[in-house]
Write a protein that holds these residues in place. Structure first.
Motif, PDB file in Angstrom:
ATOM      1  N   ALA A  79       0.823  -1.209   0.000  1.00 25.63           N
ATOM      2  CA  ALA A  79       0.000   0.000   0.000  1.00 25.63           C
ATOM      3  C   ALA A  79       0.858   1.261   0.000  1.00 25.63           C
ATOM      4  CB  ALA A  79      -0.938  -0.003   1.205  1.00 25.63           C
ATOM      5  N   ASP A  80       1.987   1.208   0.663  1.00 26.67           N
ATOM      6  CA  ASP A  80       2.884   2.365   0.751  1.00 26.67           C
ATOM      7  C   ASP A  80       3.851   2.448  -0.432  1.00 26.67           C
ATOM      8  OD1 ASP A  80       1.683   3.002   3.176  1.00 26.67           O
ATOM      9  OD2 ASP A  80       3.269   2.076   4.384  1.00 26.67           O
ATOM     10  N   GLY A  81       3.781   1.483  -1.344  1.00 25.52           N
ATOM     11  CA  GLY A  81       4.683   1.478  -2.485  1.00 25.52           C
ATOM     12  C   GLY A  81       6.126   1.179  -2.115  1.00 25.52           C
ATOM     13  N   GLN A  82       6.331   0.474  -1.013  1.00 21.52           N
ATOM     14  CA  GLN A  82       7.664   0.236  -0.477  1.00 21.52           C
ATOM     15  C   GLN A  82       8.130  -1.212  -0.546  1.00 21.52           C
ATOM     16  OE1 GLN A  82       9.773   2.625   0.841  1.00 21.52           O
ATOM     17  NE2 GLN A  82       8.278   4.111   0.099  1.00 21.52           N
ATOM     18  N   LEU A  83       7.283  -2.122  -1.039  1.00 21.22           N
ATOM     19  CA  LEU A  83       7.648  -3.536  -0.975  1.00 21.22           C
ATOM     20  C   LEU A  83       8.958  -3.861  -1.692  1.00 21.22           C
ATOM     21  CD1 LEU A  83       6.950  -6.266   0.210  1.00 21.22           C
ATOM     22  CD2 LEU A  83       5.646  -6.748  -1.878  1.00 21.22           C
ATOM     23  N   PRO A  84       9.209  -3.367  -2.901  1.00 23.44           N
ATOM     24  CA  PRO A  84      10.498  -3.705  -3.530  1.00 23.44           C
ATOM     25  C   PRO A  84      11.697  -3.290  -2.680  1.00 23.44           C
ATOM     26  CG  PRO A  84       9.000  -2.791  -5.166  1.00 23.44           C
ATOM     27  CD  PRO A  84       8.349  -2.604  -3.820  1.00 23.44           C
ATOM     28  N   ASP A  85      11.655  -2.089  -2.103  1.00 20.46           N
ATOM     29  CA  ASP A  85      12.762  -1.651  -1.244  1.00 20.46           C
ATOM     30  C   ASP A  85      12.869  -2.513   0.008  1.00 20.46           C
ATOM     31  OD1 ASP A  85      13.442   0.395  -2.989  1.00 20.46           O
ATOM     32  OD2 ASP A  85      12.259   1.899  -1.916  1.00 20.46           O
ATOM     33  N   CYS A  86      11.733  -2.922   0.554  1.00 17.77           N
ATOM     34  CA  CYS A  86      11.742  -3.757   1.759  1.00 17.77           C
ATOM     35  C   CYS A  86      12.341  -5.132   1.469  1.00 17.77           C
ATOM     36  CB  CYS A  86      10.331  -3.897   2.316  1.00 17.77           C
ATOM     37  SG  CYS A  86       9.649  -2.358   2.968  1.00 17.77           S
ATOM     38  N   LEU A  87      11.961  -5.714   0.336  1.00 12.82           N
ATOM     39  CA  LEU A  87      12.502  -7.033  -0.016  1.00 12.82           C
ATOM     40  C   LEU A  87      13.990  -6.957  -0.314  1.00 12.82           C
ATOM     41  CD1 LEU A  87       9.544  -8.375  -2.173  1.00 12.82           C
ATOM     42  CD2 LEU A  87      10.131  -8.976   0.196  1.00 12.82           C
TER      43      LEU A  87
END
Length: 129
Positions: free
Chosen positions: A105-113
């Motif tokens: 939702a925050d558009g952060q999943l790629p950076d988190c992974l």
């Protein structure tokens, strides 16, 4: 902790191999391929495998608290990794899923992974030293 398909372990190994070589684009590409093949559930399974690799053997019994000094001041992706690993250690699948949903939702999943892969590699290197 949770049942994941064998190909998730294979994908996690590929992510780690690419992260160990320092190829961030290849790490992201591997996660993209997993999502294309298995959807977000596939990426979750790979992330769960990475958390397992980072943590290693978990002693049985009780809830665990991980110490992450300065975590409240860390970047989004670093806070996410700390919370996701904590969810893994405690077998808290609903929290792990909620963290994935929030990162999407925050558009952060790629950076988190990518941060999770990097943290796993850093942990492996630290253990080997």
């Amino acid at each position: 902790m949770t049942e994941v398909p064998q190909h998730a372990f294979d994908d996690a190994a590929l992510v780690l191999q690419r992260a160990l070589s320092g190829d961030s684009d290849a790490v992201v590409g591997t996660f993209d391929a997993v999502v294309d093949r298995d959807g977000i559930v596939g990426a979750y399974d790979v992330a769960w495998c990475l958390a397992a690799t980072m943590v290693g053997q978990i002693p049985t019994g009780g809830a665990w608290t991980l110490d992450f000094p300065g975590i409240d001041d860390a970047r989004y992706d670093k806070r996410w990794v700390a919370r996701f690993v904590s969810a893994y250690v405690n077998g808290d699948i609903p929290t792990g899923e909620a963290l994935f949903g929030a990162a999407i939702a925050d558009g952060q999943l790629p950076d988190c992974l990518l941060a999770l892969a990097g943290s796993t590699v850093a942990t492996l290197r630290h253990r080997a030293a």
